[in-house]
Write an enzyme that holds these catalytic residues in place. Structure first.
Site, PDB file in Angstrom:
ATOM      1  N   ASP A  52     -33.616   9.997  -8.758  1.00 50.78           N
ATOM      2  CA  ASP A  52     -33.803  10.714 -10.020  1.00 50.78           C
ATOM      3  C   ASP A  52     -35.263  11.136 -10.162  1.00 50.78           C
ATOM      4  OD1 ASP A  52     -33.286  11.804 -12.504  1.00 50.78           O
ATOM      5  OD2 ASP A  52     -32.510   9.955 -13.391  1.00 50.78           O
ATOM      6  N   GLY A  53     -35.502  12.120 -10.979  1.00 49.21           N
ATOM      7  CA  GLY A  53     -36.858  12.563 -11.275  1.00 49.21           C
ATOM      8  C   GLY A  53     -37.467  11.711 -12.385  1.00 49.21           C
ATOM      9  N   ALA A  54     -38.664  12.088 -12.801  1.00 49.51           N
ATOM     10  CA  ALA A  54     -39.322  11.398 -13.919  1.00 49.51           C
ATOM     11  C   ALA A  54     -40.334  12.352 -14.552  1.00 49.51           C
ATOM     12  CB  ALA A  54     -40.028  10.134 -13.438  1.00 49.51           C
ATOM     13  N   ASP A  55     -40.632  12.087 -15.804  1.00 46.34           N
ATOM     14  CA  ASP A  55     -41.653  12.878 -16.493  1.00 46.34           C
ATOM     15  C   ASP A  55     -43.036  12.282 -16.273  1.00 46.34           C
ATOM     16  OD1 ASP A  55     -39.836  14.808 -17.760  1.00 46.34           O
ATOM     17  OD2 ASP A  55     -39.046  13.002 -18.706  1.00 46.34           O
ATOM     18  N   GLY A  97     -32.450  17.020 -13.812  1.00 46.62           N
ATOM     19  CA  GLY A  97     -33.740  17.695 -13.904  1.00 46.62           C
ATOM     20  C   GLY A  97     -33.981  18.580 -12.697  1.00 46.62           C
ATOM     21  N   GLY A 111     -37.139  14.030 -20.523  1.00 41.15           N
ATOM     22  CA  GLY A 111     -37.575  15.381 -20.864  1.00 41.15           C
ATOM     23  C   GLY A 111     -36.424  16.379 -20.844  1.00 41.15           C
ATOM     24  N   GLU A 115     -29.013   8.336 -17.631  1.00 42.98           N
ATOM     25  CA  GLU A 115     -29.898   8.015 -16.505  1.00 42.98           C
ATOM     26  C   GLU A 115     -30.211   6.526 -16.462  1.00 42.98           C
ATOM     27  OE1 GLU A 115     -32.423  12.146 -15.859  1.00 42.98           O
ATOM     28  OE2 GLU A 115     -33.192  10.667 -17.264  1.00 42.98           O
TER      29      GLU A 115
HETATM   30  O1  LIG Z   1     -33.775  13.882 -18.955  1.00 46.50           O
HETATM   31  C1  LIG Z   1     -34.235  14.315 -17.912  1.00 46.50           C
HETATM   32  C2  LIG Z   1     -34.774  13.479 -16.842  1.00 46.50           C
HETATM   33  O2  LIG Z   1     -35.328  12.266 -17.232  1.00 46.50           O
HETATM   34  C3  LIG Z   1     -35.571  14.178 -15.759  1.00 46.50           C
HETATM   35  O3  LIG Z   1     -35.361  13.438 -14.610  1.00 46.50           O
HETATM   36  C4  LIG Z   1     -37.042  14.296 -16.063  1.00 46.50           C
HETATM   37  O4  LIG Z   1     -37.213  15.016 -17.262  1.00 46.50           O
HETATM   38  C5  LIG Z   1     -37.810  14.993 -14.920  1.00 46.50           C
HETATM   39  O5  LIG Z   1     -37.346  16.283 -14.784  1.00 46.50           O
HETATM   40  P1  LIG Z   1     -38.021  17.310 -13.777  1.00 46.50           P
HETATM   41  O6  LIG Z   1     -37.696  16.857 -12.401  1.00 46.50           O
HETATM   42  O7  LIG Z   1     -37.401  18.636 -14.127  1.00 46.50           O
HETATM   43  O8  LIG Z   1     -39.485  17.301 -14.048  1.00 46.50           O
END
Ligand SMILES: O=C[C@H](O)[C@H](O)[C@H](O)COP(=O)(O)O
Length: 233
Positions: A83-86, A29, A98, A105
């Site tokens: 890792d990121g998160a929504d 992400g 997302g 993940e």
């Molecule tokens: O499948 C994607 C992941 O779960 C992402 O870590 C999540 O969607 C967050 O993404 P971003 O940092 O772009 O908001």
């Protein structure tokens, strides 16, 4: 400060958790991408780490930066995943997927001694569910699976539409694992644990985007600075 600047700040704080010799899980992400960029710069300076990615996109980014990469087969136990998160709630329950990477993940997070989430503080919610919950399914028997998912949602008190995820060109999005994604538009999820258990019991469901009991901490960047949920040490 832009949202992208905030994501980078959270990523930079997470980089401070990395010590020489660590085995790292690299998330997917726009926020995780900042972390991988910053990590690549440290590796170029001589930092010794071994990493496992959570998607083909992250794998390509890390390799382009010459970050030493492994697989979960060769390196099945990791020290730390960033890792990121929504969405993240105050109990460190997450919605992820997302970017369609939820399956890898979750496997990587589960193989890590610690998982730390990085995000801008708009991802912090009082209740999960405003962001559509990704549910990864096998294409075979999709209609039967879709009905089972609707029943599971109703049983867990979470009603809403299920939308098959498509790409911008209209074709069905296929995940790195060759699966499809149903996005559940729920508004809010009153009982994430119940919904998680019910979805996991459906044969056609490969995985879902509720991450419960996996994150140890979250670094959230906002206009007023960084907020940490959980413990970073
Ligand atoms: O499948 C994607 C992941 O779960 C992402 O870590 C999540 O969607 C967050 O993404 P971003 O940092 O772009 O908001």
């Amino acid at each position: 400060m832009s949202s992208d600047d905030l994501k980078k700040q959270a990523a930079a704080r997470a980089l401070e958790l990395v010590t020489p010799g660590m085995r790292l899980g690299l998330g997917t992400g726009s926020t995780a991408k900042h972390f991988v960029d910053l990590l690549g710069a440290r590796v170029a300076e001589g930092l010794d780490v071994l990493c496992v990615s959570t998607s083909e996109v992250t794998e390509a980014q890390a390799r382009a930066l010459s970050i030493p990469m492994s697989t979960l087969d060769a390196t099945p136990e990791l020290d730390l995943t960033i890792d990121g998160a929504d969405e993240v709630d105050r109990e460190l329950r997450l919605i992820k997927g997302g970017g369609a990477a939820l399956l890898r993940e979750k496997i990587v997070a589960a193989a890590s001694a610690r998982m730390v989430v990085i995000a801008d503080d708009t991802k912090l919610v009082e209740r999960l569910g405003r962001f559509p919950l990704p549910i990864e399914i096998v294409p075979f028997g999709m209609e039967a699976t879709r009905r089972a998912v609707l029943a599971a949602m109703a049983g867990a008190g979470a009603a809403g539409d299920l939308v098959l995820r498509r790409k911008a060109d209209g074709s069905v999005l296929v995940t790195d694992g060759g699966h499809w994604i149903l996005d559940a538009h729920l508004g809010e999820i009153a009982e994430p644990e119940s919904l998680s258990t019910a979805l996991a019991a459906i044969p056609g469901v490969v995985e879902h985007g509720l991450f419960i009991g996996l994150a140890d901490a979250a670094i959230l960047a906002g206009a007023a600075g960084l907020t940490v949920l959980g413990r970073l040490d």
